[in-house]
Design a protein around this motif. Sequence first.
Motif, PDB file in Angstrom:
ATOM      1  N   ASN A 119      29.008 118.934  22.565  1.00  0.00           N
ATOM      2  CA  ASN A 119      28.904 120.124  23.408  1.00  0.00           C
ATOM      3  C   ASN A 119      30.219 120.414  24.122  1.00  0.00           C
ATOM      4  OD1 ASN A 119      27.716 122.322  24.643  1.00  0.00           O
ATOM      5  ND2 ASN A 119      26.660 121.131  26.196  1.00  0.00           N
ATOM      6  N   ILE A 120      30.906 119.377  24.556  1.00  0.00           N
ATOM      7  CA  ILE A 120      32.213 119.546  25.196  1.00  0.00           C
ATOM      8  C   ILE A 120      33.212 120.163  24.211  1.00  0.00           C
ATOM      9  CG2 ILE A 120      34.200 118.332  26.180  1.00  0.00           C
ATOM     10  CD1 ILE A 120      32.277 116.326  27.399  1.00  0.00           C
ATOM     11  N   LEU A 132      26.801 122.176  30.506  1.00  0.00           N
ATOM     12  CA  LEU A 132      27.565 120.928  30.623  1.00  0.00           C
ATOM     13  C   LEU A 132      27.310 120.226  31.945  1.00  0.00           C
ATOM     14  CD1 LEU A 132      31.084 121.778  29.121  1.00  0.00           C
ATOM     15  CD2 LEU A 132      29.457 120.076  28.288  1.00  0.00           C
ATOM     16  N   PRO A 185      31.862 117.894  36.274  1.00  0.00           N
ATOM     17  CA  PRO A 185      31.867 118.836  35.138  1.00  0.00           C
ATOM     18  C   PRO A 185      32.412 120.211  35.513  1.00  0.00           C
ATOM     19  CG  PRO A 185      29.624 118.421  35.900  1.00  0.00           C
ATOM     20  CD  PRO A 185      30.491 117.434  36.580  1.00  0.00           C
TER      21      PRO A 185
END
Length: 276
Positions: free
Chosen positions: A101-102, A21, A194
């Motif tokens: 993806n998060i 990420l 992130p």
Amino acid sequence: MADLTMTRLHEVMVILQSVSLVFYFIDYLNKEPKAHRIAVWLLATVSILQTLFLIMYIMETKRFPILSLFEGIYFYAWLIIALSLILQLVFRLDLPAFFLNIIGFIFMTIHTFAPNQMEQSAVGDALRSELLFIHITIALLAYAAFSLSFVFSTLYLILYRVLKKKKWTKQFSRLPSLQQAENGMTLSILVGVPLLFVSLVLGLEWAYVSLDIFTVFDFKIISSFILLILYIAILLIRKKSRFKGTNYAWIHIYAYLFVIINFLLGSQLSQFHFWY
């Protein structure tokens, strides 16, 4: 021993995905092809590990793992990450893949540190301790990144003042250039944002599974989310080129003051954060 090995495998997947990420975020806001390649490789590694675990689980149970909420969450996370990779590698849709993806990371974290798993497993207490350790470590890494942005912004202002007054001496020869200092500010928070997001997700998960009484309206939680939004806003403003030069440097300095307040005062006003 098998349970402990699987637990370690899931923890490795969570860590790899959190690092992924970070690189995705750097690529999204800074257009770094190398960062994108690293992010994709890390996510692909996570997907391979997930698939291997899924196959092993099917072979062990002799059924498809979707008959409980715990199993369903894992399969959902696997689907999300697989879809993210397909969007990137086949359709070149990087932004939707980034947000997928998060989501996949959040559900993978929920599965790895699920309350039911902790209650039923002999390593439950160890999982809670490790989850807290990872949460604090990543939070401190994010604060370190924001500290670095503060250093670069201070150096930028010093260098700007020296150049403007034409008082350059050999003592200032080791200062970075204005462009290097500005890039350092941006890169520092590209890493810090992130990391802070990952830390907040892990922290909320730890509080949910460990505390008898938990509320998201805790001062530390609210101030941390405000801090996250603040630095995201700085990145968005920078991307649109609305602030440059000394104005951009001063924004970093003011934001870092909020980091200090959140780090020191937030813990004092929190119901369950003790020091960090």
